[in-house]
Design an enzyme around this catalytic site. Structure first.
Site, PDB file in Angstrom:
ATOM      1  N   HIS A 173       0.832  -1.212   0.000  1.00 28.95           N
ATOM      2  CA  HIS A 173       0.000   0.000   0.000  1.00 28.95           C
ATOM      3  C   HIS A 173       0.867   1.264   0.000  1.00 28.95           C
ATOM      4  O   HIS A 173       0.533   2.257   0.651  1.00 28.95           O
ATOM      5  CB  HIS A 173      -0.938   0.032   1.207  1.00 28.95           C
ATOM      6  CG  HIS A 173      -1.963  -1.068   1.215  1.00 28.95           C
ATOM      7  ND1 HIS A 173      -3.209  -0.927   0.680  1.00 28.95           N
ATOM      8  CD2 HIS A 173      -1.910  -2.343   1.678  1.00 28.95           C
ATOM      9  CE1 HIS A 173      -3.897  -2.054   0.828  1.00 28.95           C
ATOM     10  NE2 HIS A 173      -3.119  -2.931   1.427  1.00 28.95           N
ATOM     11  N   ASN A 204     -10.249  -2.762   2.789  1.00 28.20           N
ATOM     12  CA  ASN A 204      -9.989  -2.734   1.349  1.00 28.20           C
ATOM     13  C   ASN A 204     -11.279  -2.447   0.590  1.00 28.20           C
ATOM     14  O   ASN A 204     -12.361  -2.418   1.176  1.00 28.20           O
ATOM     15  CB  ASN A 204      -9.438  -4.090   0.890  1.00 28.20           C
ATOM     16  CG  ASN A 204      -7.948  -4.249   1.193  1.00 28.20           C
ATOM     17  OD1 ASN A 204      -7.230  -3.264   1.376  1.00 28.20           O
ATOM     18  ND2 ASN A 204      -7.496  -5.478   1.234  1.00 28.20           N
TER      19      ASN A 204
END
Ligand code: HDD
Length: 686
Positions: free
Chosen positions: A76, A149
């Protein structure tokens, strides 16, 4: 003491002190406050002579610059974030004592960061990938980080596999490519050996893997968590974010071309929407259930590779999140933000999900290597907005000057009139008592053993066009896999997910279908869940959608203005494009474009309008940027509104009439959709 600019004013006396205090941020100084007289030249012995080591101004500047970077996030790494608030719209005190859910209208500040998973910090915004959806709630009983997510399930069941998963998907270890892409040997090797990945894999290979905008993504807490009320009553919960603009995705060719047209497509979109005052908004919903319901499900609620369909446990909307402020400084806020699933508040609790349990360690641990100190909680973006106090002391980059001797507890210093410092409170966070009994072993529960029923549920819930996208995406990715045995192994699993999917991928690759694997647990029929499809839940709206109006010399100004007005009245956004950026003579006056055609391919827009005179239409039919602009808009299933003069350009771009190819007055309506039916005319669907 520091003044507003952060400059120390606490030395000297009288006039000297006042002079310093008056000095604002307009005077350049060293980090220690010494005014700098020359920021162009280093200190040398003679104008052309050697630079002197004595030059503390140069040394400090270069020293600091050399150390500006910190390690990017291990996953990420590329992300964008914004500030905003969570507002409770339907309080749930009967379910949770968390203060942010206590009262209708109660607002809690938030910081939300969205990210791609695999690519580095400088990679692109639109690769096929899962997107991170992390929200930090600064509640008045501490920070709660919901680190989720845009896909409601995860690739693996146990945190011990996370390093393997990530090693396999990141660029390959010897060659350091491909960047930000799962279409390579090692990823597919890993997933083909770990069938628990299949469910998240099919989501990532679907249109969910290429979102249109960060503002048009759903978000999920993924794990099952617990809600705990004031009496200690508990229920299971799954958390959902639903975008106000609806969930929208790109098409694959468009997402690939966007990587060239605008690397920062999502980042720019989020930033500009907030600057414009189009504040991104999501509904916050909970799926609440109890053990009795959990016992009826043919899968385990502790297994993060499974979802609970909304048709079985409906969503209850309890709040909304609005993002209304961009960060002042990307590094200070977005880059230094540290999200921790272990940041939890009274009223919410963990479950024994083995993926979640591993995460509780990893995120705290990683911040020490990224931010360099155990005091990362003191960085303003990470600090709670409520008071905090304990006996933790010192460490690198400590910024608190603790007073007194009380750095241990219990103490009786108060009896001597000294400040004894903070003490635990009985109403503080308390883990619910739970009886736990079992052998110490490294095993997975059999209830985690069905890897095929939910990917099949997902496949069965898609529209024909969504199925074609999934089959094409897997075909594309496997075509990039160089080792034939990996492709075969993937297909042998896909056969168990759905024979139709496996056949389409095999046909797309031009290879024979291998034997199906024998699953550990035979899949069961879970029917379908319409809530999982993007297309079935499309919001027919212009809000958040962006229309390009292409004009040139001789275009009718009145037509352009009318079109622009009707699009903006329906909350759409308009960009005027022309072959040239300077003022252009149009019928009825002159007009200046917002952007130049050659630099603004149609992938940047949701729909296009061609307002062209006959002459301009003929001319642009020989301009590759114009032909590509129209051909791509058509191939990407977008609405195209045209004036009659655009005909030669449409013909050259191979556009055939359909519901999405309209005259100008119908464009504002047509632009609310994509034209999925058109796709079959344009390519051999897998
Ligand atoms: Fe993770 C970052 C989401 C499993 C270890 N993860 C990270 C971020 C998101 C997620 C959104 C970025 C946060 C930010 O913006 O700073 N991760 C998930 C979800 C998972 C998940 C939804 C499964 C349900 N993650 C997971 C596991 C592990 C990690 C199983 C390790 C055992 N994740 C990390 C990390 C990161 C991270 C290495 C990198 C940067 C950071 O934590 O702060 O610790």
């Amino acid at each position: 003491m520091a003044d507003k600019s952060g400059y120390s004013t606490e030395f000297g006396a009288g006039g000297e002190r006042q002079q310093i205090a008056k000095r604002g941020t307009d005077v350049m100084t060293t980090n220690f406050g010494v005014p700098i007289s020359d920021n162009e030249n280093s200190l040398k012995a003679g104008k052309r002579g050697p630079t002197l080591l004595e030059d503390f101004v140069l040394r400090e500047k270069i020293f600091h610059f050399d150390h500006e970077r910190i390690p990017e996030r291990i996953v990420h790494a590329r992300g964008s974030a914004a500030h905003g608030y969570f507002e409770c719209t339907d309080p749930i005190p009967e379910l949770s004592r968390a203060s942010l859910f206590a009262k209708k209208g109660k607002k809690t500040p938030v910081f939300a960061r969205f990210s791609t998973v695999a690519g580095g910090a400088g990679s692109v915004d639109t690769p096929r990938d899962v997107r991170g959806f992390a929200v930090k709630f600064y509640t008045d009983e501490g920070n709660w980080d919901l680190v989720g997510n845009d896909i409601p399930v995860f690739f693996i069941q146990d945190a011990i596999k996370f390093p393997d998963l990530i090693h396999s998907v990141k660029m390959e270890a010897d060659r350091a490519f491909p960047q930000a892409a799962s279409a390579h040997d090692t990823f597919w090797d890993f997933v083909s050996l770990m069938p628990e990945t299949l469910h998240t894999l099919i989501w990532a290979m679907s249109d969910r893997g290429i979102p249109r905008s960060l503002r048009m993504m759903e978000g999920f807490g993924v794990h099952t968590f617990k809600l705990v009320n004031a009496k200690g009553g508990e229920s299971f919960v799954k958390f959902h974010w639903r975008p106000k603009l609806g969930t929208q995705s790109l098409v694959w060719d468009e997402s690939a071309k966007l990587q060239g047209a605008d690397n920062d497509y999502h980042r720019r979109d989020l930033w500009e929407a907030i600057e414009r005052g189009d504040h991104p908004e999501w509904e916050f919903a909970v799926q609440v259930f109890d053990q009795m319901l959990a016992d009826t499900l043919p899968y385990d609620i502790l297994d993060a590779t499974k979802l609970i369909p909304e048709e079985i446990v409906p969503l209850r909307v309890i709040g909304r999140m609005v993002l209304d402020r961009n960060p002042d400084n990307f590094f200070a806020e977005t880059e230094q933000s540290a999200f921790l699933p272990s940041n939890i508040v009274p009223g919410i609790d963990f479950t024994d999900d083995p993926l979640l349990q591993g995460r509780l360690f990893s995120y705290l641990d990683t911040q020490k290597s990224r931010l360099g100190t155990t005091n990362f909680h003191q960085i303003p973006v990470n600090a709670p907005k409520c008071p905090f106090a304990n006996m933790q002391r010192d460490g690198m980059m400590q910024t608190h000057g603790f007073k007194g001797r009380a750095n241990y507890e219990p103490n009786s210093l108060d009896e001597a009139g000294e400040n004894p410092g903070p003490r635990p409170i009985s109403t503080g966070f308390a883990t619910l008592p739970e009886e736990v009994d079992g052998e110490k072993l490294r095993k997975r529960a059999e209830s985690f053993g069905d890897f095929y029923s939910q990917p099949r549920l997902y496949w069965n819930s898609m529209t024909a066009s969504e199925k074609a996208h999934i089959a094409s995406a897997i075909t594309f990715e496997l075509s990039k896999v160089s080792l034939a045995h990996i492709r075969q192994r993937v297909l042998s699993h896909l056969r168990v997910v759905h024979e139709d999917l496996a056949k389409r991928v095999a046909a797309g690759l031009g290879i024979d279908l291998p034997e199906a694997v024998t699953p550990f647990k035979a899949p069961v029929d879970l029917g379908q869940s319409n809530a999982l499809s993007i297309q079935k839940n499309w919001h027919v709206t212009l809000e958040g959608r962006h229309v390009a109006i292409l004009f040139a010399e001789g275009s009718a100004l009145a037509e352009i203005e009318h079109l622009k007005q009707s699009i903006t009245a329906a909350k759409g956004r308009v960009t005027l494009l022309a072959p040239k950026i300077g003022a252009i003579a149009v019928k009825g006056g002159t007009l200046t474009a917002d952007a130049q055609l050659a630099g603004s391919p149609s992938v940047l827009f949701d729909a296009v309008a061609l307002v062209l005179s006959e002459e301009a239409g003929k001319k642009l039919a020989h301009d590759s940027a114009a032909v590509g602009f129209v051909a791509d808009a058509y191939a990407h299933l977008k609405a195209i509104g045209t004036s009659p003069g655009a005909k030669p350009l449409l013909d050259r771009a191979g556009v055939e009439k359909d519901a999405g190819v309209t005259d100008l007055p119908h464009l504002p309506d047509a632009a609310k959709q994509r034209y999925w039916d058109r796709e079959a005319k344009l390519r051999d669907l897998a």
